[in-house]
Structure formats: C-alpha cells, structure tokens
Design a protein around this motif. Sequence first.
Motif, short mmCIF file in Angstrom:
data_model
loop_
_atom_site.label_atom_id
_atom_site.label_comp_id
_atom_site.label_asym_id
_atom_site.label_seq_id
_atom_site.Cartn_x
_atom_site.Cartn_y
_atom_site.Cartn_z
N VAL A 169 44.42 38.93 34.76
CA VAL A 169 43.51 38.08 35.53
C VAL A 169 43.87 36.61 35.37
O VAL A 169 43.90 35.85 36.34
N SER A 170 44.17 36.20 34.15
CA SER A 170 44.48 34.79 33.90
C SER A 170 45.79 34.36 34.54
O SER A 170 46.03 33.16 34.72
N GLY A 171 46.64 35.33 34.91
CA GLY A 171 47.89 35.00 35.58
C GLY A 171 47.73 34.70 37.05
O GLY A 171 48.70 34.29 37.71
N LEU A 172 46.54 34.89 37.59
CA LEU A 172 46.28 34.60 38.99
C LEU A 172 45.81 33.16 39.16
O LEU A 172 45.41 32.50 38.19
N PRO A 173 45.86 32.61 40.39
CA PRO A 173 45.37 31.23 40.61
C PRO A 173 43.92 31.07 40.14
O PRO A 173 43.12 32.00 40.22
N ASP A 174 43.62 29.87 39.67
CA ASP A 174 42.30 29.60 39.09
C ASP A 174 41.23 29.38 40.16
O ASP A 174 40.81 28.26 40.45
N ARG A 175 40.80 30.49 40.75
CA ARG A 175 39.65 30.48 41.65
C ARG A 175 38.73 31.60 41.21
O ARG A 175 39.18 32.73 40.96
N PHE A 176 37.44 31.31 41.09
CA PHE A 176 36.50 32.29 40.54
C PHE A 176 35.32 32.44 41.48
O PHE A 176 34.86 31.48 42.10
N THR A 177 34.85 33.68 41.58
CA THR A 177 33.71 33.97 42.45
C THR A 177 32.56 34.56 41.64
O THR A 177 32.75 35.08 40.54
N ALA A 178 31.38 34.48 42.23
CA ALA A 178 30.18 35.12 41.67
C ALA A 178 29.29 35.51 42.85
O ALA A 178 29.40 34.94 43.94
N ALA A 179 28.44 36.48 42.61
CA ALA A 179 27.54 36.94 43.67
C ALA A 179 26.28 37.53 43.06
O ALA A 179 26.31 38.08 41.96
N ASP A 180 25.19 37.43 43.78
CA ASP A 180 23.93 38.06 43.37
C ASP A 180 23.02 38.08 44.58
O ASP A 180 23.39 37.62 45.66
N ARG A 181 21.81 38.64 44.41
CA ARG A 181 20.91 38.74 45.54
C ARG A 181 19.47 38.71 45.09
O ARG A 181 19.15 38.93 43.92
#
Length: 466
Positions: free
Chosen positions: A363-375
Amino acid sequence: MAPKFGTSGVRGLVTQLTREVVTQYVRSFAKQCDTGGTTYVGWDLRNSSPSIAETVCDVLIEEGISVKRCGVLPTPALAFAAQNADASAIMITGSHIPSDRNGIKFYTTHGEISKHDEELITQGLDGLAGAVSEPGVLDDAHALTTQQFVERYTKCFSKDALAGLTVGIYQHSSVARDILMEIITSLGASAVAIERTKEFVPVDTEAVSAESQRRFADWCQKFELDALLSTDGDADRPMLTDASGRLVPGDVLGVIASLYLGADTICTPVSSNSMIGQLAEFNEVHLTKIGSPYVVAAIQELQRKNPQANVVGFEANGGFLLGFPYRAAAGTIAPLLTRDCVLPMIATLAAAKDQSKSIAALVSGLPDRFTAADRIAGVPTEQSKQFIAALADGPDARGDFFDVGAPERSIDRTDGLRLSFTNGEVVHLRPSGNAPEFRCYAEAPTADRARELVDHHLKKIQNRLR
C-alpha cells in the motif's frame, strides 16, 4: 417506499418484499429477459432469504423455466456457475444492508442485468402468468456450484501461492466463510477462523466502524496474522487488512490486484481513489457512475472497441470484475463480469508473497492519495437528493457548507455532487442507491485527513437535516 431497483438489484424492507411483489419481479424477469430456459437460484444467510427464494423458484417453474437450486453461496459463485452453463441466475440478498431489508439480484445469460434490463423488468411488473406447455424442473446444484467456484482459484494459482502466510478469516454471517477457508488453505496459507455468528451481521466494506477496526487490530496481534480477510453478506465485496489490522480501502485493493494481474485498462466509479490515473501501468482509466451495472457497461464497451485490452473493473467497496482471461501459474482464470470478493484478496496476498513484502508495504508503494467513506442511515433518498441539489445549484451554499480551507477547483455531477478543492482535497456527497442512506466520500493526502473530512461533513449534514 415500495421495493425498487438500486445500484445493484431490487431492494426493500422485508415486510414490503411480499410473495406478490417477488412474484411480479420474477415473472417479469422471466418474460422480459433471456433466461436460457434455466435459472440458478441462491441466497444469503438472512432469516428472510429462504422464503423469498422459495417464491422465486415457484414462479420460475410456473413460467416453464427449470431451476438449479444452489442454496447459500456467494453471489459471484452463483453468477460463475450460470455463466458456465449459459443460464440465468437470481440471488436473494440485501448485500451489506441491515437484516430488516433484503433484495433480489438478476443475471441473464449475458451476465448481470443492465439498466436497460431493469427498465424492461419494471415495465413488465403488471404482466400475467404465461401459459406454458409444461412447468420447469427443480434440481439441487449447491455442491457442484460451490465446487466450481473454489476450483476457479485452487486449480489456477499454484499450490504454494500463499505459503508461509497466516491469514485470519472474519467469518460473521458471510456466505463465503467456509469457501474462503478452503481456498486460502488450498493455496498454502494457514487460516484462522474468527467470530462465526448465527445472527446476520450487516458488514459494509465502505463504512467500517472504529470499534470494528480496533477488534481487527486485536485479532491481528492475538493470532499473529499477516492479513485479515472478510466480505459483506453475499460475498461480492471484499475486506482485507494489513498485519496491524488497518483496513485496505476497496479501491486500493483493486489497484494492487489490477497491477498483479497485468491489467492495462481500468473501469471504476468516479468515487474511486484518483491515484489510479497516476500509475503508468494503466493505459486507460474510465470513470463511471456508482454501481456495478455502470462498470459492466463500460467494460463491455471497451471490449467492443479493443478486444485485446486487459480490462478490469472495481469499485470503492472492493468488488472486482475481471474482463479478460488471466493466465495464472497453474491455469487460466476466466472473465467474470460481476463483483467478486475472492480474486482481489488472493491477488493482493500473492503479490505480497511474490515481492516478499507486507500488505502495508504494498500500500505504501502506491501514490499518496487516501480515501474514506461513511454514511448516515435512515435518511430518505428524496431528502438526500434535495439537500445535494441545493448545494449543486448554489455557490454561496457550497461555500458555507464545504469549509475545507480552500476554494473549489472543479465540480463533478456524474453521481451526486463531487467537489475538488485547490488544496487537493475532495468531498463527494450522494444518496445510496440501495437503502435510505446519505453517503459521504473524501480524498486527501493523508488517511487521517480523509477520515476527518468525512466525519466533519457527515456531522454537518446531520445538523442541517434536523
């Protein structure tokens, strides 16, 4: 509100899914869609599912369609068996939503129904029973159907693909809880069964609570796990954590699996992590509305234009669609254009083993973009739509509501309202297509900031709706 089609199948309260309503939908499906003369029927572990399945089977037989009764099994297993037999399928499941609700997913001989198919079925709801020369035949097909799905992986990946890994399986009420154990151990890993339940647990892979994540961390430490796996109720959405119990978001899981499988073309909803576009390995990235029918349609269109493309699709919930034959170490995995939970998790674990890396390192080897979601649960769809429409049409209202500390850069109305800001952050609001829920997604340079954006804006929505 009466049951209706959402992002994937018909959904409604159990009390609304009466025998009459179920009969109408199934009869219309039988008349309006290509069934191939045979329909595979399966269901999840909700208390209401067996009785709905019984009605489904009765109606199909009355319409002259033979039924393969497959019992409790994953949705992708049912779809795979139907695909192999050039048949149709119906899955009774409410997926990740609470047990007071349920649903019906339809598959024609061509796979998951399209939005056009949904319109045809809806238009034919008032149709009468047809006159048939003879009723369909009912056969039990559970053992064969589940065996085919297990062998899809165990006969294609090498027997030591996951050797040396210790993997926990959070079983709860997932229809894949036993199948996952069998697949994981057949590929060489040690599997630990964790917390099997008798009652239905509505696991939403896009909205995992902080309490659940603390339990994941405790389990990973207690059992010395390299990863923890699970799924939603009908096992078309995966859930995977690293060795610390940190959840790998579904769209990140999709990226890792796509890289491992050698995909060059990606179809994914607009809500997925935008770092996909930064990866040189992907020649094309096509963004769709949220919902597997839109992803399937995009994949099929790309296949028509370029049959040689190694195209896959995935959603932010982790559901993965394989659009090309993948040549694994021991055999070829056939395409399957419905959400699958198993392939992205196996591919991610295999990638970690092959590269001698932890899941966290992948995971850390991927570009530094992070998501989150909830409802927010219990919000009527129309109320969500009105709230979002007011923001979409009012720049001043948006300026007052979206206080991220930076001006708007762009607005995307592909599905709901998705705002990008000049500081690189994203907030996306939309009504759920499956239940009366108001959903919020966010993207930011850090995981903590993405989570903060979701929590902050959901709290503001709750205050406004009061």
